[in-house]
Design an enzyme around this catalytic site. Structure first.
Site, PDB file in Angstrom:
ATOM      1  N   ASP A 145      -2.446  -2.083  -2.917  1.00  0.00           N
ATOM      2  CA  ASP A 145      -3.195  -1.309  -1.926  1.00  0.00           C
ATOM      3  C   ASP A 145      -3.566  -2.188  -0.735  1.00  0.00           C
ATOM      4  OD1 ASP A 145      -5.180   1.348  -1.755  1.00  0.00           O
ATOM      5  OD2 ASP A 145      -5.954  -0.423  -0.737  1.00  0.00           O
TER       6      ASP A 145
ATOM      7  N   TYR B 263      -6.298  -4.672   7.376  1.00  0.00           N
ATOM      8  CA  TYR B 263      -6.410  -5.915   6.593  1.00  0.00           C
ATOM      9  C   TYR B 263      -5.536  -7.025   7.192  1.00  0.00           C
ATOM     10  CZ  TYR B 263      -8.007  -2.712   2.819  1.00  0.00           C
ATOM     11  OH  TYR B 263      -8.624  -1.748   2.059  1.00  0.00           O
TER      12      TYR B 263
ATOM     13  N   LYS C  28      -2.916   2.196   4.980  1.00  0.00           N
ATOM     14  CA  LYS C  28      -3.879   3.136   5.581  1.00  0.00           C
ATOM     15  C   LYS C  28      -3.799   3.127   7.102  1.00  0.00           C
ATOM     16  CE  LYS C  28      -6.830   1.806   1.735  1.00  0.00           C
ATOM     17  NZ  LYS C  28      -6.566   0.370   1.562  1.00  0.00           N
TER      18      LYS C  28
ATOM     19  N   HIS D  54      -7.930   6.015   6.848  1.00  0.00           N
ATOM     20  CA  HIS D  54      -8.846   5.002   6.315  1.00  0.00           C
ATOM     21  C   HIS D  54     -10.319   5.440   6.320  1.00  0.00           C
ATOM     22  CE1 HIS D  54      -8.907   0.371   5.674  1.00  0.00           C
ATOM     23  NE2 HIS D  54      -9.875   0.944   5.000  1.00  0.00           N
TER      24      HIS D  54
END
Ligand code: A2P
Length: 279
Positions: free
Chosen positions: A47, A52, A77, A110
């Site tokens: 994930d 990120y 996301k 998200h």
């Protein structure tokens, strides 16, 4: 329908019950090593998210792992700044490019960022992209009941998954019940309470862990699984990555479950989705 190791989503796709979360793992060596250690330990669900900034490292690890793409389940996301009909396709294509993949197994919005009012049109675009095959399953993250109700009223499909903050100190019972009624699988982020919280030091968990000869983290992950949740513990430590996957050989008793249920404080450690409008 679900067994212990997989969950069948409302679109009939199957998602592994437990995966690796890579929030805060830096791109390059750190995330690559974590994903490789996880795949070697048996994980098949990874994930990540655009925000990120480690999708490239995740993609490299996937290729190095030698495991066939079809056996892996990759989630990423759509970030808040990419809400809006015209922004979704380019954002998805950029994620696919960084990951080096030609499809995503699960693509999530998200955050709803309700202050911007764009999540309904964004969701409609995800439905469209799913029909083109670029995404196998579509879902959301951090959606509250009112946001899910808006999707129900205004669009043709409900999310397969809602990924939300969820751990013994923040159990989200009302949202879980709503999702159950509406056939939306719930996936727990910060399932161990995150890096700030002291969930793993709770004496109730310490005692339960002792009786099963397991760690507190393993007990918490078992609590998620036995609550029919999908769970994505984050770790960059190979030993803890292995430990977190070693949770399919024991059961918490109903008394253990009741004791952990009592730990709920209704206190989030992360942002409140109603007011989180950062983009
Ligand atoms: P680390 O990456 O050094 O292992 P969450 O998934 O709830 O956000 O929790 C992540 C935090 O918990 C990270 O700080 C991670 O640190 C730590 N963690 C992950 N697995 C374990 C474990 N089995 N025991 C203790 N801490 C863990």
């Amino acid at each position: 329908m679900s067994d212990k190791t997989h969950v069948t989503l409302n679109d009939s796709n199957s998602i592994p019950r437990l995966g690796l979360g890579v929030w805060k793992a830096s791109d390059g060596n750190e995330v690559e090593a974590a994903v490789l250690a996880a795949i070697q330990a048996g994980y098949r669900l990874i994930d990540t998210a655009m925000v990120y900034q480690n999708e490239r490292g995740v993609g490299n690890a996937i290729r190095k792992s030698g495991v066939d793409r079809s056996e892996l389940f990759i989630t990423t996301k759509l970030w808040n700044s990419d809400h809006g009909t015209d922004n979704v396709r380019p954002a998805l294509e950029a994620s696919l490019d960084r990951l080096g993949l030609d499809y995503i197994d699960l693509y999530l919005i998200h955050w709803p960022t309700p202050g911007r009012g764009l999540y309904i049109e964004t969701w409609k675009e995800l439905i469209k992209l799913q029909s083109e095959g670029l995404i196998k399953s579509i879902g959301v993250s951090n959606f509250q009941i009112e946001h899910l109700e808006e999707l129900k009223k205004n669009t043709s499909a409900m999310p397969a998954v809602n990924q939300v903050e969820l751990h013994p100190y923040f159990q989200q019972r009302e949202l879980r019940e709503y999702c159950k009624q509406n056939d939306i699988a719930v996936e727990s982020w910060s399932p161990l309470g995150g890096s700030k919280a002291s969930v793993l030091e709770d004496t109730v968990l310490t005692e339960i862990a002792k009786t099963h000869g397991k760690t507190q983290a393993q007990v918490v992950l078992r609590w998620h699984i036995q609550n029919d949740l999908i769970v994505i513990p984050k770790s960059t430590n190979a030993e803890r990555i292995k430990q977190n996957f070693d949770v399919f050989d024991f059961d918490l008793t109903s008394q253990d479950m009741v004791q952990i249920n009592k730990l709920n404080t209704d206190q989030r450690s992360g942002p409140n989705p109603d007011t989180m409008n950062l983009h």
